[in-house]
Design a protein around this motif. Structure first.
Motif, PDB file in Angstrom:
ATOM      1  N   GLY A 279      22.953  17.536 -13.677  1.00 17.25           N
ATOM      2  CA  GLY A 279      21.981  16.459 -13.845  1.00 17.25           C
ATOM      3  C   GLY A 279      21.184  16.546 -15.124  1.00 17.25           C
ATOM      4  N   ARG A 280      21.113  17.718 -15.743  1.00 18.02           N
ATOM      5  CA  ARG A 280      20.416  17.856 -17.019  1.00 18.02           C
ATOM      6  C   ARG A 280      21.159  17.132 -18.147  1.00 18.02           C
ATOM      7  NH1 ARG A 280      20.157  23.798 -18.422  1.00 18.02           N
ATOM      8  NH2 ARG A 280      18.712  23.101 -20.026  1.00 18.02           N
ATOM      9  N   TYR A 281      22.438  16.826 -17.928  1.00 20.43           N
ATOM     10  CA  TYR A 281      23.277  16.265 -18.985  1.00 20.43           C
ATOM     11  C   TYR A 281      23.605  14.791 -18.770  1.00 20.43           C
ATOM     12  CZ  TYR A 281      23.841  21.155 -20.197  1.00 20.43           C
ATOM     13  OH  TYR A 281      23.583  22.457 -20.551  1.00 20.43           O
ATOM     14  N   ARG A 282      22.962  14.137 -17.814  1.00 17.36           N
ATOM     15  CA  ARG A 282      23.253  12.738 -17.570  1.00 17.36           C
ATOM     16  C   ARG A 282      21.967  12.008 -17.230  1.00 17.36           C
ATOM     17  NH1 ARG A 282      27.423  11.551 -14.002  1.00 17.36           N
ATOM     18  NH2 ARG A 282      26.402   9.758 -13.093  1.00 17.36           N
ATOM     19  N   GLN A 283      21.961  10.711 -17.540  1.00 18.06           N
ATOM     20  CA  GLN A 283      20.827   9.863 -17.200  1.00 18.06           C
ATOM     21  C   GLN A 283      20.860   9.523 -15.718  1.00 18.06           C
ATOM     22  OE1 GLN A 283      18.482   9.035 -19.304  1.00 18.06           O
ATOM     23  NE2 GLN A 283      19.349   9.236 -21.359  1.00 18.06           N
ATOM     24  N   GLY A 284      19.686   9.325 -15.134  1.00 15.42           N
ATOM     25  CA  GLY A 284      19.619   8.826 -13.777  1.00 15.42           C
ATOM     26  C   GLY A 284      19.388   9.895 -12.735  1.00 15.42           C
ATOM     27  N   LEU A 285      19.669   9.557 -11.489  1.00 13.87           N
ATOM     28  CA  LEU A 285      19.388  10.390 -10.328  1.00 13.87           C
ATOM     29  C   LEU A 285      20.687  10.951  -9.764  1.00 13.87           C
ATOM     30  CD1 LEU A 285      17.257  11.353  -8.240  1.00 13.87           C
ATOM     31  CD2 LEU A 285      17.730   9.249  -6.964  1.00 13.87           C
ATOM     32  N   LEU A 286      20.721  12.276  -9.582  1.00  8.69           N
ATOM     33  CA  LEU A 286      21.877  12.965  -9.028  1.00  8.69           C
ATOM     34  C   LEU A 286      21.370  13.889  -7.925  1.00  8.69           C
ATOM     35  CD1 LEU A 286      24.898  13.632  -9.120  1.00  8.69           C
ATOM     36  CD2 LEU A 286      24.407  15.300 -10.911  1.00  8.69           C
TER      37      LEU A 286
END
Length: 334
Positions: A279-286
């Motif tokens: 999740g640190r490497y992508r936009q949004g909610l994971l």
């Protein structure tokens, strides 16, 4: 819409340069907003140039705002739409910046903005966007690899070489200083300082703790408010530290460097922890549902393609991916 003046590279600042007065920053913002306008006159451009030349802090404020604007140009438009779909249809990026900036000044929100994670990244000398990994070479030859959503400020002068980790994570290979005597190299986080002793090391800034790992040479770790002497770490050692004390030593593993090659190496990692890293490497909610949080995953996953990393997770474990949108993903039991 024309843009005022040519951009310049970030300036390395010494400790003697105090923070810029808020009133000067506000004035610089007002000049910049005026010169962004389509009807800005030649006389106004000349008056702004005269104001910038009147005091070194005027020019410092101007350059810092321009650097901020440079970085904001890199914000993906699709990310902006996720945050506020309606706003992007009616406001240009610059008009939105003017409105937000004037609102911050009018409501006294400048202090809050300066202490936010976004401000630390946007106002730094060097930074990376979410998902970006970037190497920068400093004036002394030191190489710094910045991980996703990371930021540093550089403060070199005649007596010291200081780098401040404002956010995120950095892998540092110190250069050989040409000054005589050689100036000490120190990297600082919010919790304290790491002094390099001819070193390759990694420093990560979390909310309440910093993590350091040494891969060549040695470092000394000194929390900001510690009473004891600095702790020396040699190659192969790592630790975490708060602003008051250092935690026990641990092993520094080469797999900890995998991110600098665009990889995540998971060894018996909980799904919840795996998703936190991805999740640190992508936009949004994971996120994940409770029934899969403690499942374990082992493998090598690409950080440049987080959708692929998530798909591989689905192949390895009895889970499925629920995409509410591209930027809202839940991992749940199959």
């Amino acid at each position: 819409m024309s843009k005022p003046a040519a951009r310049t590279a970030p300036v390395q600042r010494g400790p003697a340069q105090a923070p810029i007065d808020a009133a000067i920053v506000q004035k610089a913002a007002q000049w910049m907003a005026r010169l962004w306008a389509d009807d800005a006159s030649t006389a106004e451009h000349a008056a702004c140039a005269q104001w910038r030349a009147a005091h070194p802090d005027h020019e410092r404020a101007w350059r810092r705002l321009q650097a901020l604007d440079d970085k904001l140009q890199d914000v993906p438009q699709h990310a902006a739409r996720v945050l506020d779909p309606a706003a992007t249809n009616t406001l240009s990026r610059r008009r939105a910046l003017q409105v937000l900036g004037l609102a911050a000044i009018a409501t006294g929100a400048i202090h809050t903005a300066r202490n936010s994670e976004s401000w630390r990244i946007l106002s730094s000398d060097y930074s990376t966007k979410v998902g970006e990994i970037r190497e920068v070479v400093l004036a002394d030859g030191t190489r710094v690899v910045l991980n996703t959503a990371s930021a540093i400020d550089v403060r070199f002068d005649g007596a010291a070489r200081d780098v401040i980790l404002r956010s995120g994570e950095a892998l540092v290979t110190t250069g050989r200083d040409s000054a005589a005597p050689a100036r000490p190299f120190t990297m600082r986080s919010r919790q304290g300082a790491v002094r390099a002793l001819g070193t390759r090391f990694m420093l990560r800034q979390d909310d309440d703790v910093s993590h350091v790992a040494v891969f060549h040479g040695a470092v000394e770790v000194l929390p900001a408010h510690a009473l004891e002497a600095p702790l020396r770490l040699d190659a192969g050692e790592g630790t975490s530290f708060s602003d008051t004390h250092v935690h026990p030593r641990r092993a520094a593993l080469e797999r900890d460097l995998a991110w600098s090659q665009g990889l995540l190496i998971a060894e018996n990692m909980r799904v919840q922890d795996f998703l936190r890293e991805v999740g640190r490497y992508r936009q949004g909610l994971l996120r994940c549902s409770p029934e899969v949080a403690d499942m374990r995953i082992t493998g090598v996953f690409p950080l440049a393609d987080t959708d692929r990393a998530l798909a591989n997770l689905k192949l390895a474990l009895p889970v499925e991916l629920a995409y509410r949108t591209r930027y809202w993903v839940t991992v749940q039991a199959r």
